[in-house]
Design an enzyme around this catalytic site. Sequence first.
Site, mmCIF file in Angstrom:
data_model
loop_
_atom_site.group_PDB
_atom_site.id
_atom_site.type_symbol
_atom_site.label_atom_id
_atom_site.label_comp_id
_atom_site.label_asym_id
_atom_site.label_seq_id
_atom_site.Cartn_x
_atom_site.Cartn_y
_atom_site.Cartn_z
ATOM 1 N N TYR A 180 69.002 64.075 64.327
ATOM 2 C CA TYR A 180 67.893 64.713 65.037
ATOM 3 C C TYR A 180 68.081 64.606 66.553
ATOM 4 O O TYR A 180 69.044 64.006 67.038
ATOM 5 C CB TYR A 180 66.564 64.120 64.556
ATOM 6 N N ARG A 228 63.494 54.242 66.243
ATOM 7 C CA ARG A 228 64.321 54.327 65.021
ATOM 8 C C ARG A 228 65.654 54.954 65.416
ATOM 9 O O ARG A 228 65.696 56.044 65.978
ATOM 10 C CB ARG A 228 63.602 55.197 63.991
ATOM 11 N N ALA A 324 61.914 51.627 51.500
ATOM 12 C CA ALA A 324 61.422 52.973 51.199
ATOM 13 C C ALA A 324 61.430 53.091 49.681
ATOM 14 O O ALA A 324 60.383 52.996 49.037
ATOM 15 C CB ALA A 324 62.294 54.035 51.846
ATOM 16 N N CYS A 354 64.005 60.449 43.891
ATOM 17 C CA CYS A 354 62.975 60.605 44.934
ATOM 18 C C CYS A 354 63.483 61.502 46.059
ATOM 19 O O CYS A 354 62.747 62.346 46.581
ATOM 20 C CB CYS A 354 62.546 59.243 45.464
ATOM 21 N N ASP A 421 63.075 51.720 16.528
ATOM 22 C CA ASP A 421 64.275 52.470 16.908
ATOM 23 C C ASP A 421 65.367 52.209 15.885
ATOM 24 O O ASP A 421 65.533 51.077 15.427
ATOM 25 C CB ASP A 421 64.761 52.062 18.306
ATOM 26 N N ASP A 650 62.830 63.476 25.815
ATOM 27 C CA ASP A 650 63.893 64.437 25.526
ATOM 28 C C ASP A 650 63.638 65.195 24.228
ATOM 29 O O ASP A 650 64.125 66.303 24.044
ATOM 30 C CB ASP A 650 65.242 63.711 25.426
HETATM 31 P P1 ADP Z 1 64.254 59.692 25.647
HETATM 32 O O1 ADP Z 1 65.106 59.907 26.854
HETATM 33 O O2 ADP Z 1 63.371 60.850 25.355
HETATM 34 O O3 ADP Z 1 63.528 58.395 25.664
HETATM 35 P P2 ADP Z 1 66.551 58.695 24.068
HETATM 36 O O4 ADP Z 1 67.584 59.610 23.506
HETATM 37 O O5 ADP Z 1 66.907 57.839 25.224
HETATM 38 O O6 ADP Z 1 65.274 59.625 24.381
HETATM 39 O O7 ADP Z 1 66.029 57.744 22.953
HETATM 40 C C1 ADP Z 1 65.760 58.192 21.645
HETATM 41 C C2 ADP Z 1 65.846 56.994 20.730
HETATM 42 O O8 ADP Z 1 65.281 57.363 19.475
HETATM 43 C C3 ADP Z 1 67.269 56.546 20.428
HETATM 44 O O9 ADP Z 1 67.404 55.169 20.717
HETATM 45 C C4 ADP Z 1 67.438 56.755 18.908
HETATM 46 O O10 ADP Z 1 68.200 55.709 18.328
HETATM 47 C C5 ADP Z 1 66.014 56.721 18.433
HETATM 48 N N1 ADP Z 1 65.762 57.461 17.176
HETATM 49 C C6 ADP Z 1 66.112 58.727 16.866
HETATM 50 N N2 ADP Z 1 65.668 59.064 15.626
HETATM 51 C C7 ADP Z 1 65.012 57.969 15.156
HETATM 52 C C8 ADP Z 1 64.312 57.670 13.920
HETATM 53 N N3 ADP Z 1 64.173 58.581 12.966
HETATM 54 N N4 ADP Z 1 63.750 56.448 13.786
HETATM 55 C C9 ADP Z 1 63.841 55.526 14.779
HETATM 56 N N5 ADP Z 1 64.495 55.753 15.931
HETATM 57 C C10 ADP Z 1 65.063 56.953 16.124
HETATM 58 FE FE1 SF4 Z 2 64.430 54.188 43.203
HETATM 59 FE FE2 SF4 Z 2 65.152 56.230 41.669
HETATM 60 FE FE3 SF4 Z 2 62.556 55.671 42.079
HETATM 61 FE FE4 SF4 Z 2 64.013 56.672 44.046
HETATM 62 S S1 SF4 Z 2 63.527 57.692 42.123
HETATM 63 S S2 SF4 Z 2 62.576 54.984 44.187
HETATM 64 S S3 SF4 Z 2 65.963 55.707 43.697
HETATM 65 S S4 SF4 Z 2 64.031 54.414 41.016
#
Ligand code: ADP
Ligand code: SF4
Length: 698
Positions: A180, A228, A324, A354, A421, A650
């Site tokens: 800047y 700064r 920050a 962020c 899980d 996801d």
């Molecule tokens: P997100 O990012 O949405 O949290 P992830 O892919 O990181 O999703 O986590 C999904 C989790 O769900 C994985 O650890 C997987 O082992 C678990 N999973 C998928 N199907 C089943 C199921 N039928 N029963 C129990 N756990 C499951």
């Molecule tokens: Fe830290 Fe990631 Fe949150 Fe930014 S978005 S404050 S880098 S955890």
Amino acid sequence: MQQNPNYSILFEPLTIGPVTTPNRFYQVPHASGMTEANPRIRAAFREIKAEGGWGVVSTGAVSTHPSSDDSPLPFARLWDDNDIRSHALSTNAIHKHGALAAIELWHGGAAVMNRTSRIAPYSPSGIPWAATHVGFMGNLRPRIMTRSDIQDVIAWQVDAAKRARSAGFDIIYIYAGMGYLGYEFLLPEYNLRTDEYGGSTENRVRFVKELIEATRDAVGDTCAVALRISLEELRAKPSTMYESEAHEVVTLLSDLPDLWDVKMDSSPTDCGASRFRGEAAHEPIIDFVKQVTNKPVVGVGRFTSPDIMVSQIRRGILDLIGGARPSIADPFLPNKIKQGREDEIRECIGCNICIASWHDGVPVRCTQNATAGEEWRKGWHPEKFSRPSSKDKILIVGGGPAGLEAGLIAAKRGYEVTIADSAKTMGGRLIFETSLPGLSSWSRVQDYRIHALQQMVNVVLYPANELSADNILDLEHEHIAIATGAVWTRMLYSSLEIPQGILDSDKVFTPDDLAKGGYPDGNILVYDYDNYYMGGVIAEHLAAKGLAVSYATPAGHASAWTIMTNELPFVHQALDKLNIQITTQVLLKKFSPGHAILENIFTGRETEMQFDCVLLVGLKKPRDELYHTLVNRQAELADAGIKSVTRIGDCLAPGAIVHAVYSGHEYARQLDDSPSTDTYLRDIPIAEHSPGPATRKK
Ligand code: ADP
Ligand code: SF4
């Protein structure tokens, strides 16, 4: 719990000019994506940090005049009296908690293109900043400032400083960093002037010195004046009398400001991602400042460890611990240290989402803290949770970022929560991803949540439990969250982004195959059109195992989206170091083992190459079969007393970890609310006067 006595130094007050901060936790200026367009969102975002114990809470860059116009990026203004009330909303909120409010007054000089105000940008010598950097590119070159232009900029700083005082700020900044205007005067590469503002270091410092003096004359009796400054380039420059030009500049200005806020020169080095930079990475550049000034010094370094913070103060590197990102990830970091609850700190993972949200032009989003930016809009407090309105039990299927966050927040609200899980270890996609090069800090996402869940009596964790629809119907829970994640597909796309079917071969692998222990061999092509970190990091991972790896993408760079998170230059450096050949702007047209055809996306020209395997990092699709099976058995759900089945993370919409955490958080906050409840508040600007001219002349 008791505060660790070793940390008491962090809670000592410190005088900064005419004001005193209650402790050493200093939320340095940082972009929030919040402007006068959303003053309530901004005030609530800053207030929560004061409530969490930060002794000083700062704004992001606040423009002093329309000639400092960063549009289309979101930036704040203090151009006329109409802007005062909107900032006063923040200062009042910050003061309520005993913290000081700081404002980073800012003139962007040649680093802004004034796309809205259409004023020819200001610069010492007509040289643009970051002229080759796509995000900052413009076709307009800056004007060479006359002496009268220099006086105008100083006058605008003074006018803005007076307004800042009226708005209630305690610390007022002069900004000479990050490309800047003040910085451009300091660096001989930008400053070719032959008048008293150019040439010798003393002359190059003059503009910044005059800004400090004028600000002090205007408001220095009641407000502290902070400088700064970026010191990375200056530290690399030799000086005849001093160890470096950085030493010379700081010595020349020494005790003139009430506070030194010292930093690096560009966002990728100043705000480095954890993938490439550790905690306290600035120290080698800024470690000398306290030796040449008697005034307090603040600096950053993604500090989340109280031991490192204490060491910075005891070793005479910093007086105030700047934060920050750590203040975004956990606004209550200071209070948690004060109360001996360090293990409850939600540590920043250094992913820089962020920063990406600022580049996207929206309010700040944080992977670790889903409430960041939502304090006012959604009424989400990071440490307070509404009580449940029923005794319903919650079953979460999947312990990835979405499931863990949903479980933690539901449990904090007081629900009985079960998380199952199928994997032996909770963490979902993070288990594999955090084993990849540079990503180990990201395990803080699952570590923080699993640790917190393990402390709670209303939580049951069932690892190594794969649940079927029948199991779920039997488990006697009223609300079911399906957080089963997503799978990487073998889908290909055309240059018009039209799906081209599946690349089917037992020599085609995806990241899921690697996670399960399957590995390609021979000559490997990593073909990446996901464009975030995964393709680049997997290329690194395979090459580091001694495999022959090439990388190809339809985008213009490797891991192209990482330009948003400040990682792109370092991704290229890392791939280059491992001799990974990068081919950009190509589509993978055909593949059979030993034979791949890559097609230029613009010209269609085909190149034949020899690869034994392809590692495809492309499209993800939800792993949602369980969800659909359940919702198709409505009658049985009702019989089993199940009131809701919801996809989160996801499994709903595959994305980055930040999206999964947010999705899980939102689910748990809204449990028992009717789905039609509208919690989306819309902020509007505050103005007490009718629109008028923004400050004087030009
Ligand atoms: P997100 O990012 O949405 O949290 P992830 O892919 O990181 O999703 O986590 C999904 C989790 O769900 C994985 O650890 C997987 O082992 C678990 N999973 C998928 N199907 C089943 C199921 N039928 N029963 C129990 N756990 C499951
Ligand atoms: Fe830290 Fe990631 Fe949150 Fe930014 S978005 S404050 S880098 S955890």
